[in-house]
Design a protein around this motif. Structure first.
Motif, short mmCIF file in Angstrom:
data_model
loop_
_atom_site.label_atom_id
_atom_site.label_comp_id
_atom_site.label_asym_id
_atom_site.label_seq_id
_atom_site.Cartn_x
_atom_site.Cartn_y
_atom_site.Cartn_z
N GLU A 115 -4.33 -23.12 142.88
CA GLU A 115 -5.14 -23.95 142.00
C GLU A 115 -6.61 -23.68 142.31
O GLU A 115 -7.05 -23.84 143.46
CB GLU A 115 -4.82 -25.43 142.20
N GLU A 116 -7.34 -23.27 141.31
CA GLU A 116 -8.76 -23.00 141.45
C GLU A 116 -9.44 -23.20 140.10
O GLU A 116 -8.86 -22.90 139.06
CB GLU A 116 -8.99 -21.57 141.96
N ASN A 117 -10.65 -23.72 140.14
CA ASN A 117 -11.46 -23.93 138.94
C ASN A 117 -10.76 -24.80 137.90
O ASN A 117 -10.90 -24.61 136.69
CB ASN A 117 -11.85 -22.58 138.33
N ARG A 118 -9.96 -25.78 138.42
CA ARG A 118 -9.18 -26.71 137.59
C ARG A 118 -8.03 -26.02 136.88
O ARG A 118 -7.45 -26.56 135.94
CB ARG A 118 -10.06 -27.41 136.55
N LEU A 119 -7.69 -24.80 137.30
CA LEU A 119 -6.67 -24.00 136.66
C LEU A 119 -5.52 -23.72 137.61
O LEU A 119 -5.69 -23.75 138.84
CB LEU A 119 -7.27 -22.67 136.18
N LEU A 120 -4.36 -23.45 137.05
CA LEU A 120 -3.18 -23.07 137.83
C LEU A 120 -2.93 -21.58 137.68
O LEU A 120 -2.95 -21.04 136.57
CB LEU A 120 -1.95 -23.85 137.36
N PHE A 121 -2.66 -20.91 138.81
CA PHE A 121 -2.37 -19.48 138.81
C PHE A 121 -1.02 -19.23 139.48
O PHE A 121 -0.63 -19.95 140.42
CB PHE A 121 -3.45 -18.71 139.58
N VAL A 122 -0.34 -18.19 139.01
CA VAL A 122 0.89 -17.72 139.65
C VAL A 122 0.70 -16.25 140.01
O VAL A 122 0.08 -15.49 139.27
CB VAL A 122 2.11 -17.92 138.72
N TRP A 123 1.25 -15.87 141.17
CA TRP A 123 1.14 -14.49 141.65
C TRP A 123 2.36 -13.70 141.24
O TRP A 123 3.50 -14.15 141.44
CB TRP A 123 1.01 -14.48 143.17
N HIS A 124 2.13 -12.52 140.68
CA HIS A 124 3.23 -11.62 140.35
C HIS A 124 3.03 -10.29 141.08
O HIS A 124 1.93 -9.74 141.10
CB HIS A 124 3.31 -11.34 138.85
N ALA A 142 -19.47 -24.44 138.66
CA ALA A 142 -19.65 -25.16 137.40
C ALA A 142 -18.41 -25.96 137.02
O ALA A 142 -18.51 -26.97 136.30
CB ALA A 142 -20.01 -24.19 136.28
N CYS A 143 -17.25 -25.55 137.49
CA CYS A 143 -16.01 -26.26 137.17
C CYS A 143 -15.92 -27.61 137.87
O CYS A 143 -15.06 -28.43 137.54
CB CYS A 143 -14.80 -25.41 137.52
N PHE A 144 -16.79 -27.84 138.84
CA PHE A 144 -16.76 -29.09 139.61
C PHE A 144 -18.09 -29.84 139.51
O PHE A 144 -18.34 -30.77 140.27
CB PHE A 144 -16.45 -28.77 141.08
#
Length: 360
Positions: A115-124, A142-144
């Motif tokens: 979770e970074e910049n209010r976003l969710l990421f998945v690793w492939h 800027a996201c915070f």
């Protein structure tokens, strides 16, 4: 003259890119329910446990094949809707309601998340490797910050391979015909896992005049642009998010979002109105690309002219994400600048093209 090789189906690599892929706003997964994800040619399930962490697991229960996204969340586990087997954060089965002994092989794949910049990421990673700390998604202050509006995001499905989207990073020539924003200056930098574009234009039909855009792919699928322009409301400073996740080799989910710096002296309502108007304009500009992607085919070896720029060099950079880690060449810096109507390759990044992304 060699003709371009045009392939409409089977020439895409039969694997997906190694790296972090954005799944949208993390808050969208915070409702305590399992969420279905049809990506990377399979089905996954995402959910936030009671400890606040978001987990992503393989989406089919290995017991009898049920869809785990049709179940429910209990504590930090997801519970299968078919027989109520429970699957924990690490993918191991934690409970079978009608059996005390859990089979040793009872586990599903747990996918690394971020979770970074209010976003969710998945690793492939097709090789199954763990996330590389060197390619972690950078934090955007800027996201915070209360000085910026929240992300305004839209999601769509594009029915082509995701490389067609990435090609835009080097395609300076389309800005005039497609967007009405011809480039007065353009520079591409390929540096390790980061592909960067500097764009400057004097006029823009949609996004204001004196347009400057600092744009970078951080890995294969997460693209951020810092853009400033003069509009009727004054100088507008924005962030644009353009990220994708492959569904299969011939389609991908695309998320496009806009964040706007608030104008000092205006009320929150006025700033939100400006942000909404600019987001609508930015989305309109972006959808001009979408229409092209929906109708185009893949050209494996494009027939280029000398004014087209580093399209093949971009594809060479992008190929690293489909290459086994052990076979990767040493990272190199490659810089291509267009000014005064011609291209030249440079040994270092010119001052005019130095990224402003670090200022956000």
């Amino acid at each position: 003259m060699q003709s371009p090789i045009i392939a409409t189906n089977a020439t895409y690599p039969q694997r997906f890119a190694r790296g972090w892929h954005c799944l949208g706003l993390a808050a969208d997964y915070a409702d305590g329910k399992p969420h279905r994800l049809d990506i990377f040619g399979t089905r996954l399930v995402a959910y936030r446990g009671e400890d606040g962490a978001i987990r992503i697991l393989d989406g089919y229960c290995p017991h009898m094949g049920a869809d785990l996204s049709g179940g429910h969340v209990q504590g930090n586990d997801v519970v299968c809707p078919f027989h109520h087997w429970q699957w924990g954060a690490d993918g191991k089965c934690t409970s079978i309601p009608y059996c005390q002994r859990i089979p040793p092989r009872a586990r599903v794949k747990a996918w690394p998340t971020l979770e970074e910049n209010r976003l969710l990421f998945v690793w492939h990673d097709a090789e199954g490797g763990a996330p590389d700390p060197e390619v972690r998604i950078p934090r955007i202050e800027a996201c915070f910050s209360p000085e910026w509006t929240e992300w305004r995001m839209r999601k769509m499905v594009i029915n082509t391979n995701c490389r067609e989207l990435v090609d835009n990073l080097a395609d300076f020539a389309h800005f005039g015909p497609v967007h009405g924003s011809p480039a007065s200056y353009f520079c591409n930098t390929f540096d390790g896992h980061i592909g960067y574009q500097m764009f400057q234009g004097e006029e823009s039909e949609l996004l204001g005049n004196g347009l400057r855009a600092d744009s970078a792919y951080f890995g294969p699928a997460y693209h951020v642009t810092r853009m400033s322009a003069q509009t009727a409301e004054g100088n507008i400073d924005t962030l644009l998010l353009n990220c994708h996740v492959p569904i299969d080799q011939n389609s991908f989910e695309l998320r496009y979002a806009v964040k706007v710096r608030k104008q000092p002296g205006l009320s929150d309502e006025q700033n939100e109105a400006i942000a909404e108007a600019y987001a609508n304009q930015a989305h309109k500009s972006f959808f001009q690309d979408v229409e092209i992607w929906h109708g185009k085919c893949r050209v494996e070896k494009p027939l280029l002219c000398e004014g087209d720029g580093p399209v093949y060099q971009l594809r060479e950079w992008y190929e690293q994400f489909y290459t086994d880690v052990a076979k990767l060449p040493a990272p190199t810096l490659k810089v291509f600048e267009r000014r005064d109507g011609g291209w030249r390759q440079l040994d270092e990044v010119p001052e005019q093209a130095r990224s402003q992304l670090h200022l956000i």
